[in-house]
Design a protein around this motif. Structure first.
Motif, PDB file in Angstrom:
ATOM      1  N   ARG A 248      20.079  15.374 -48.812  1.00 18.90           N
ATOM      2  CA  ARG A 248      19.876  16.629 -48.079  1.00 18.90           C
ATOM      3  C   ARG A 248      19.949  17.789 -49.059  1.00 18.90           C
ATOM      4  O   ARG A 248      20.969  17.995 -49.717  1.00 18.90           O
ATOM      5  CB  ARG A 248      20.937  16.791 -46.985  1.00 18.90           C
ATOM      6  CG  ARG A 248      20.704  18.005 -46.093  1.00 18.90           C
ATOM      7  CD  ARG A 248      21.766  18.070 -45.014  1.00 18.90           C
ATOM      8  NE  ARG A 248      21.696  16.918 -44.142  1.00 18.90           N
ATOM      9  CZ  ARG A 248      20.839  16.790 -43.117  1.00 18.90           C
ATOM     10  NH1 ARG A 248      19.979  17.763 -42.877  1.00 18.90           N
ATOM     11  NH2 ARG A 248      20.834  15.721 -42.358  1.00 18.90           N
TER      12      ARG A 248
ATOM     13  N   GLU B 209      10.414  24.280 -49.768  1.00 25.79           N
ATOM     14  CA  GLU B 209       9.786  23.310 -48.872  1.00 25.79           C
ATOM     15  C   GLU B 209       9.174  22.158 -49.661  1.00 25.79           C
ATOM     16  O   GLU B 209       9.250  20.991 -49.265  1.00 25.79           O
ATOM     17  CB  GLU B 209       8.722  23.989 -48.016  1.00 25.79           C
ATOM     18  CG  GLU B 209       8.095  23.083 -46.969  1.00 25.79           C
ATOM     19  CD  GLU B 209       9.108  22.473 -46.013  1.00 25.79           C
ATOM     20  OE1 GLU B 209       8.895  21.325 -45.596  1.00 25.79           O
ATOM     21  OE2 GLU B 209      10.103  23.148 -45.707  1.00 25.79           O
TER      22      GLU B 209
ATOM     23  N   ARG C 235      11.972  19.890 -50.655  1.00 23.23           N
ATOM     24  CA  ARG C 235      12.504  19.119 -49.528  1.00 23.23           C
ATOM     25  C   ARG C 235      11.623  17.929 -49.182  1.00 23.23           C
ATOM     26  O   ARG C 235      12.103  16.918 -48.677  1.00 23.23           O
ATOM     27  CB  ARG C 235      12.661  20.034 -48.312  1.00 23.23           C
ATOM     28  CG  ARG C 235      13.935  20.878 -48.351  1.00 23.23           C
ATOM     29  CD  ARG C 235      14.090  21.688 -47.109  1.00 23.23           C
ATOM     30  NE  ARG C 235      15.383  22.364 -47.087  1.00 23.23           N
ATOM     31  CZ  ARG C 235      15.670  23.371 -46.295  1.00 23.23           C
ATOM     32  NH1 ARG C 235      14.748  23.850 -45.468  1.00 23.23           N
ATOM     33  NH2 ARG C 235      16.858  23.935 -46.325  1.00 23.23           N
ATOM     34  N   ARG C 236      10.320  18.060 -49.430  1.00 20.32           N
ATOM     35  CA  ARG C 236       9.440  16.924 -49.162  1.00 20.32           C
ATOM     36  C   ARG C 236       9.735  15.743 -50.081  1.00 20.32           C
ATOM     37  O   ARG C 236       9.309  14.621 -49.804  1.00 20.32           O
ATOM     38  CB  ARG C 236       7.977  17.353 -49.299  1.00 20.32           C
ATOM     39  CG  ARG C 236       7.470  18.182 -48.132  1.00 20.32           C
ATOM     40  CD  ARG C 236       5.944  18.244 -48.129  1.00 20.32           C
ATOM     41  NE  ARG C 236       5.436  19.011 -49.250  1.00 20.32           N
ATOM     42  CZ  ARG C 236       5.198  20.316 -49.232  1.00 20.32           C
ATOM     43  NH1 ARG C 236       5.440  21.024 -48.133  1.00 20.32           N
ATOM     44  NH2 ARG C 236       4.709  20.930 -50.292  1.00 20.32           N
TER      45      ARG C 236
ATOM     46  N   ASP D 133      15.481  13.904 -46.164  1.00 23.99           N
ATOM     47  CA  ASP D 133      16.112  14.743 -45.156  1.00 23.99           C
ATOM     48  C   ASP D 133      15.737  14.321 -43.736  1.00 23.99           C
ATOM     49  O   ASP D 133      16.508  14.527 -42.798  1.00 23.99           O
ATOM     50  CB  ASP D 133      15.710  16.210 -45.399  1.00 23.99           C
ATOM     51  CG  ASP D 133      16.384  17.166 -44.443  1.00 23.99           C
ATOM     52  OD1 ASP D 133      17.616  17.282 -44.492  1.00 23.99           O
ATOM     53  OD2 ASP D 133      15.671  17.801 -43.636  1.00 23.99           O
ATOM     54  N   GLU D 134      14.537  13.732 -43.565  1.00 24.65           N
ATOM     55  CA  GLU D 134      14.070  13.381 -42.224  1.00 24.65           C
ATOM     56  C   GLU D 134      14.677  12.077 -41.706  1.00 24.65           C
ATOM     57  O   GLU D 134      14.499  11.728 -40.541  1.00 24.65           O
ATOM     58  CB  GLU D 134      12.536  13.269 -42.216  1.00 24.65           C
ATOM     59  CG  GLU D 134      11.970  12.000 -42.851  1.00 24.65           C
ATOM     60  CD  GLU D 134      11.870  12.053 -44.368  1.00 24.65           C
ATOM     61  OE1 GLU D 134      11.270  11.141 -44.968  1.00 24.65           O
ATOM     62  OE2 GLU D 134      12.409  13.006 -44.960  1.00 24.65           O
ATOM     63  N   ILE D 135      15.397  11.348 -42.543  1.00 25.30           N
ATOM     64  CA  ILE D 135      15.952  10.051 -42.151  1.00 25.30           C
ATOM     65  C   ILE D 135      17.290  10.240 -41.442  1.00 25.30           C
ATOM     66  O   ILE D 135      18.170  10.963 -41.928  1.00 25.30           O
ATOM     67  CB  ILE D 135      16.124   9.140 -43.380  1.00 25.30           C
ATOM     68  CG1 ILE D 135      14.776   8.974 -44.096  1.00 25.30           C
ATOM     69  CG2 ILE D 135      16.673   7.784 -42.969  1.00 25.30           C
ATOM     70  CD1 ILE D 135      13.670   8.411 -43.238  1.00 25.30           C
ATOM     71  N   THR D 136      17.453   9.590 -40.300  1.00 23.03           N
ATOM     72  CA  THR D 136      18.681   9.718 -39.523  1.00 23.03           C
ATOM     73  C   THR D 136      19.842   9.021 -40.239  1.00 23.03           C
ATOM     74  O   THR D 136      19.627   8.085 -41.023  1.00 23.03           O
ATOM     75  CB  THR D 136      18.515   9.102 -38.128  1.00 23.03           C
ATOM     76  OG1 THR D 136      18.242   7.694 -38.271  1.00 23.03           O
ATOM     77  CG2 THR D 136      17.365   9.752 -37.380  1.00 23.03           C
TER      78      THR D 136
ATOM     79  N   ASP E 271       9.466   4.914 -37.332  1.00 19.35           N
ATOM     80  CA  ASP E 271       9.753   5.870 -36.253  1.00 19.35           C
ATOM     81  C   ASP E 271      11.237   5.884 -35.919  1.00 19.35           C
ATOM     82  O   ASP E 271      11.832   6.952 -35.696  1.00 19.35           O
ATOM     83  CB  ASP E 271       8.941   5.511 -35.005  1.00 19.35           C
ATOM     84  CG  ASP E 271       7.473   5.878 -35.146  1.00 19.35           C
ATOM     85  OD1 ASP E 271       7.135   6.651 -36.058  1.00 19.35           O
ATOM     86  OD2 ASP E 271       6.663   5.372 -34.340  1.00 19.35           O
TER      87      ASP E 271
ATOM     88  N   GLN F  72      13.300   7.826 -38.428  1.00 24.73           N
ATOM     89  CA  GLN F  72      13.131   9.274 -38.335  1.00 24.73           C
ATOM     90  C   GLN F  72      13.550   9.824 -36.977  1.00 24.73           C
ATOM     91  O   GLN F  72      13.326  10.996 -36.690  1.00 24.73           O
ATOM     92  CB  GLN F  72      11.681   9.647 -38.619  1.00 24.73           C
ATOM     93  CG  GLN F  72      11.223   9.290 -40.022  1.00 24.73           C
ATOM     94  CD  GLN F  72       9.764   9.612 -40.257  1.00 24.73           C
ATOM     95  OE1 GLN F  72       9.289  10.680 -39.920  1.00 24.73           O
ATOM     96  NE2 GLN F  72       9.041   8.668 -40.846  1.00 24.73           N
TER      97      GLN F  72
ATOM     98  N   LYS G  46      12.311   9.068 -34.088  1.00 27.21           N
ATOM     99  CA  LYS G  46      11.140   9.297 -33.237  1.00 27.21           C
ATOM    100  C   LYS G  46      10.764   8.055 -32.435  1.00 27.21           C
ATOM    101  O   LYS G  46       9.672   7.982 -31.892  1.00 27.21           O
ATOM    102  CB  LYS G  46       9.941   9.729 -34.094  1.00 27.21           C
ATOM    103  CG  LYS G  46      10.169  11.016 -34.875  1.00 27.21           C
ATOM    104  CD  LYS G  46       8.907  11.486 -35.569  1.00 27.21           C
ATOM    105  CE  LYS G  46       8.381  10.482 -36.566  1.00 27.21           C
ATOM    106  NZ  LYS G  46       7.207  10.992 -37.332  1.00 27.21           N
TER     107      LYS G  46
END
Length: 311
Positions: free
Chosen positions: A46, A64, A67-68, A72-75, A150, A153, A155
Motif C-alpha cells: 500500500r 497514480e 500506485r498501479r 493496493d487493489e488486493i483484499t 475477482d 479484488q 469483486k
C-alpha cells in the motif's frame, strides 16, 4: 535517468531496476529518497499519499502511476497469494523484470507475449500434459482464474465463494492410501524392496482428483496432495495451481454435478467431511446436490425406475 515501468510491472521490480542503474540496493535508493523507514515490500502492499508524493517527486512519476505498480487493489484475505518474487516465468520477458501477473498463482499466460508461463525451474505444464489436453482444459482454467482474480479484488459475484470452493476441492473424500499399482512405476523386485517406504506411504485422496481427473493421471504420486483451503493455491506448484484453477472453473460451471460426483466417489468418512465442507454453500444449492445424490444412488432395479423405463 529513470526507466519507465513496463506494462503490469510490480513496484519491487521497477525499484530494483532503478537501483541497479545507480549500483545500489533498493533499500539504499529508498533511503536516498527519504523513505528509509519503509521496505520495498511495505510500499508494494500500500503506497500512501505521502510516500507516493515523495517517490513521485524524486522519479518524475505520478502518484497514480506508482500506485498501479502496487497490490493496493488486493483484499487482505487474498494477500497470502502474492509471492515475494515471480512464481512463474515468461520465456520472452527480460530477465529481472517481474510483472504483477506472475505473483499470483492463478495466472498461467503472459498478457504481453501471449505465451504460457513456465515454472521458475524452467519446467512448463506441457512437461506433464500434452498440448491437446491443455487446449481442452484451458477454458476451465481461464474461467477459474477470472473467478479467483475477482475474489482477490473483492469483486466476486455468485456463490459458492472462492474459499468454499477451495475447501471442497482440498477435502479428503477417501481414506489416505498407498500408491495404487497404476500409480507405481514399473520396478524390479529388488527395486520394490528398496523403495518399500515409498510404495507403502499413505497419500491423501482429495476431491480435486475427482473434479480434475486429468490431474490425477499425470501428477507425481507424492505431489498429488495440496495444502488445505486457500493455502492450496498460496503454496502450490504450477501444475497444482493449474489443476485448482480448472477445478474452480468446473465447480463454477456445474457446482451440483461436480459436488455430486465427489460424494459418489467418497467413502463414509469422506462423505462426512464433504458434507461439512458443503455447509458453506447456500441451503438451496445443498438441497439440489443431495437430491441428485439420492436419485443416483437409488437402485436401478426399483419398481418405480422399471416402470419409468417401460413407460
Amino acid at each position: 535517468m529513470v526507466p519507465r515501468p513496463s506494462p503490469d510491472e510490480r513496484l519491487s521490480s521497477w525499484l530494483g531496476r532503478l537501483a541497479r542503474l545507480y549500483s545500489m540496493p533498493a533499500e539504499a535508493l529508498l533511503a536516498h529518497c527519504g523513505l528509509g523507514r519503509f521496505s520495498v515490500r511495505e510500499l508494494e502492499w500500500r503506497l500512501g499519499v505521502g510516500e507516493g508524493s515523495v517517490l513521485a517527486g524524486r522519479t518524475g512519476m505520478t502518484v497514480e502511476g506508482l500506485r498501479r505498480l502496487t497490490f493496493d487493489e488486493i483484499t487482505p484475505q487474498a494477500r497470502l497469494m502474492i509471492a515475494a518474487a515471480s512464481r512463474y516465468v515468461c520465456p520472452r520477458c527480460p530477465a529481472g523484470l517481474h510483472r504483477k501477473a506472475t505473483a499470483f498463482p492463478w495466472n498461467f499466460w503472459c498478457d504481453e507475449h501471449g505465451v504460457r508461463f513456465g515454472g521458475r525451474a524452467g519446467t512448463g505444464l506441457d512437461a506433464r500434459l500434452p498440448q491437446t489436453q491443455l487446449t481442452r482444459l484451458d477454458p476451465s482454467a481461464r474461467s477459474g482464474a477470472l473467478r479467483l482474480a475477482d475474489w482477490a479484488q473483492g469483486k466476486e459475484e455468485g456463490a459458492p465463494a472462492v474459499p468454499a470452493l477451495l475447501d471442497l476441492l482440498t477435502t479428503r473424500h477417501r481414506r489416505s492410501s498407498p500408491p495404487s499399482l497404476a500409480e507405481q512405476p514399473i520396478l524390479s523386485l529388488a527395486a520394490r524392496r528398496a523403495n518399500h517406504d515409498f510404495l507403502t506411504q499413505p497419500i491423501a485422496r482429495q476431491a480435486l482428483l475427482v473434479v480434475v481427473p486429468e490431474y490425477d493421471r499425470v501428477a507425481p504420486v507424492l505431489a498429488k496432495p495440496v495444502r488445505p483451503g486457500l493455502f492450496s493455491l498460496a503454496q502450490g506448484s504450477l501444475l497444482q495451481n493449474y489443476a485448482l484453477a480448472v477445478g474452480v472453473g468446473r465447480l463454477c460451471a456445474d457446482p451440483v454435478g461436480c459436488a455430486t460426483s465427489v460424494l459418489l466417489a467418497s467413502d463414509r468418512e469422506g462423505e462426512e467431511r464433504l458434507r461439512e465442507a458443503l455447509r458453506a454453500w447456500s441451503p438451496a444449492l445443498r438441497r439440489r446436490v443431495y437430491a441428485r445424490l439420492r436419485r443416483l444412488r437409488a437402485p436401478e432395479t426399483s419398481p418405480q425406475r422399471a416402470s419409468q423405463r417401460l413407460g
